[in-house]
Design a protein around this motif. Structure first.
Motif, PDB file in Angstrom:
ATOM      1  N   LYS A   1     -37.424  -7.093  -3.278  1.00  0.00           N
ATOM      2  CA  LYS A   1     -38.086  -7.001  -4.583  1.00  0.00           C
ATOM      3  C   LYS A   1     -38.846  -5.691  -4.768  1.00  0.00           C
ATOM      4  O   LYS A   1     -39.369  -5.426  -5.852  1.00  0.00           O
ATOM      5  CB  LYS A   1     -39.064  -8.178  -4.742  1.00  0.00           C
ATOM      6  CG  LYS A   1     -38.383  -9.538  -4.849  1.00  0.00           C
ATOM      7  CD  LYS A   1     -39.416 -10.638  -5.034  1.00  0.00           C
ATOM      8  CE  LYS A   1     -38.750 -11.997  -5.194  1.00  0.00           C
ATOM      9  NZ  LYS A   1     -39.755 -13.091  -5.343  1.00  0.00           N
ATOM     10  N   SER A   2     -38.917  -4.884  -3.717  1.00  0.00           N
ATOM     11  CA  SER A   2     -39.642  -3.623  -3.815  1.00  0.00           C
ATOM     12  C   SER A   2     -38.784  -2.572  -4.514  1.00  0.00           C
ATOM     13  O   SER A   2     -37.566  -2.720  -4.625  1.00  0.00           O
ATOM     14  CB  SER A   2     -40.028  -3.116  -2.422  1.00  0.00           C
ATOM     15  OG  SER A   2     -38.867  -2.678  -1.719  1.00  0.00           O
TER      16      SER A   2
ATOM     17  N   GLY B   1     -46.497  -9.536  -0.970  1.00  0.00           N
ATOM     18  CA  GLY B   1     -45.262 -10.327  -0.958  1.00  0.00           C
ATOM     19  C   GLY B   1     -45.437 -11.774  -0.573  1.00  0.00           C
ATOM     20  O   GLY B   1     -44.586 -12.617  -0.897  1.00  0.00           O
TER      21      GLY B   1
ATOM     22  N   PRO C   1     -46.285  -7.359  -8.090  1.00  0.00           N
ATOM     23  CA  PRO C   1     -45.266  -6.447  -7.564  1.00  0.00           C
ATOM     24  C   PRO C   1     -45.353  -6.352  -6.041  1.00  0.00           C
ATOM     25  O   PRO C   1     -46.438  -6.217  -5.484  1.00  0.00           O
ATOM     26  CB  PRO C   1     -45.614  -5.112  -8.226  1.00  0.00           C
ATOM     27  CG  PRO C   1     -46.350  -5.482  -9.472  1.00  0.00           C
ATOM     28  CD  PRO C   1     -47.116  -6.729  -9.127  1.00  0.00           C
TER      29      PRO C   1
ATOM     30  N   ASP D   1     -40.133 -10.795   0.774  1.00  0.00           N
ATOM     31  CA  ASP D   1     -38.822 -10.381   0.282  1.00  0.00           C
ATOM     32  C   ASP D   1     -38.892  -8.897  -0.069  1.00  0.00           C
ATOM     33  O   ASP D   1     -39.267  -8.517  -1.175  1.00  0.00           O
ATOM     34  CB  ASP D   1     -38.432 -11.206  -0.943  1.00  0.00           C
ATOM     35  CG  ASP D   1     -37.028 -10.871  -1.452  1.00  0.00           C
ATOM     36  OD1 ASP D   1     -36.369 -10.007  -0.842  1.00  0.00           O
ATOM     37  OD2 ASP D   1     -36.606 -11.476  -2.451  1.00  0.00           O
TER      38      ASP D   1
ATOM     39  N   GLN E   1     -33.823  -1.171  -4.644  1.00  0.00           N
ATOM     40  CA  GLN E   1     -33.102  -1.451  -5.878  1.00  0.00           C
ATOM     41  C   GLN E   1     -31.711  -0.822  -5.797  1.00  0.00           C
ATOM     42  O   GLN E   1     -31.548   0.279  -5.262  1.00  0.00           O
ATOM     43  CB  GLN E   1     -33.863  -0.905  -7.075  1.00  0.00           C
ATOM     44  CG  GLN E   1     -35.245  -1.525  -7.241  1.00  0.00           C
ATOM     45  CD  GLN E   1     -35.193  -3.047  -7.244  1.00  0.00           C
ATOM     46  OE1 GLN E   1     -34.504  -3.651  -8.053  1.00  0.00           O
ATOM     47  NE2 GLN E   1     -35.927  -3.666  -6.323  1.00  0.00           N
TER      48      GLN E   1
END
Length: 352
Positions: free
Chosen positions: A73-74, A218, A229, A70, A78
């Motif tokens: 999510k990095s 990931g 992360p 995904d 954002q």
């Protein structure tokens, strides 16, 4: 650390070792690529970089389309970001990269070869990155971001295509196919590059390493109870974290970025020793050291503002097809161009 975290750390070490070896053998570096193209008329290295980006985009977007990673999510995708601060950060980073004669990842590679100038670059870069993240420069950075940030409904090229009616997966695959194909065609359209098997291999390997980083953090590191992360190759914050870990390891935890930094140095060192490339080098003069340290400071502060470096944004960020990454890379290219050409170019130092 639990099993998933151990796997991520091991993967980061392996990726770093390979990157360090490839970086030493091929000279992989954005600044060297652009200097070769703009100042020396040699376009092979810039084609290596283009091939790496094309492969990274294709492989990373394929992982995302199959639901393995995904990318949303990095940090690159954002919804809230400051385009002016990211461009300014990229500008500072690009100019600093010319002053220091290479980026943070290149400094780690050269340090492994025995280039003692790179130790100054790595240390100063890490200090100024930490100052900009959490220290004396952080309040100014936060104030600039708060004054100029915006929230975007569409954060990537696939999202733009989805907005005109295409499905999520078709949008992702069309965007990835067009951009990666254009970059790969650009690379192989150059006859000297087609004859440079080492440069071709370097571009392919580095592109795959970016995708491998996404897969490691990931997918292999996915843990609902202790999430890792989602990230890949990047060097500004990880260099700062690695320096902090060296000094204050008690109570600290190894992560993907820290071990990647150690791995790049170790991979370069082992390769240099094995191939007879290791030799100690120092500064020509105090002025040379001052310029190099000043460039490292600009890279540390600018890289934090841009959320990445020539690798963190120029490869990893672009592999997500993030619109913010294109802004940051535009700043890096502009800063590098200013440093290499024109009235503000960084002029060669006279021999000591």
């Amino acid at each position: 650390m639990d099993f998933a975290a151990n796997i991520v750390v091991l993967a980061g070490l392996v990726i770093g070792l390979i990157y360090g070896a490839v970086g030493l053998l091929s000279g992989f570096c954005m600044m060297s690529s652009l200097r070769g193209l703009w100042a020396e008329g040699d376009g092979r290295l810039v084609r290596t970089y283009a091939l790496a980006i094309g492969v990274a985009i294709a492989a990373s977007q394929l992982f995302a389309a199959r639901g393995l990673v995904d990318l949303g999510k990095s940090i690159y995708l954002q919804p809230s970001f400051s385009a002016p601060v990211m461009f300014l950060g990229g500008l500072l980073f690009g100019y600093g990269m010319v002053m220091s004669n290479g980026c943070g990842s290149r400094a780690l590679v050269l340090l492994g070869r025995g280039n003692l100038r790179s130790s100054v670059v790595v240390i100063v870069l890490g200090i100024f990155a930490e100052m900009t993240l959490k220290g004396l420069i952080a309040p100014a950075r936060i104030a600039m971001v708060q004054a100029s940030q915006a929230t975007a409904k569409l954060t990537s090229v696939p999202a733009l295509l989805s907005a005109v009616g295409l499905g999520e997966i078709p949008s992702r695959m069309i965007a990835a196919s067009v951009l990666s194909a254009a970059l790969i065609i650009f690379a192989f359209a150059h006859e000297p590059f087609r004859k440079s098997w080492g440069q071709i291999a370097a571009g392919l390997i580095v592109g795959v390493l970016v995708a491998a980083g996404w897969y490691a953090t990931g997918y292999l590191g996915a843990d609902d109870f202790n999430p890792t992360p989602v990230t890949s190759l990047t060097f500004i914050a990880p260099i700062a974290d690695a320096l902090q870990y060296v000094m204050l390891s008690t109570g600290s935890t190894l992560n993907f970025g820290i071990v990647t930094v150690f791995g790049v140095f170790a991979g370069s060192l082992a390769t240099a020793l094995a191939t007879g490339r290791f030799h100690l080098e120092g500064y020509q003069s105090p002025r040379h050291m001052l310029r190099s340290a000043g460039g490292a400071a600009l890279m540390g502060a600018g890289g934090v503002m841009a959320l990445g470096c020539s690798v963190g944004q120029g490869l990893t960020g672009l592999s997500t097809l993030s619109l913010a990454s294109f802004v940051a890379v535009a700043g890096i290219l502009a800063g590098t161009a200013i440093g290499l050409r024109g009235a503000l170019r960084v002029r060669p130092l006279a021999a000591a």
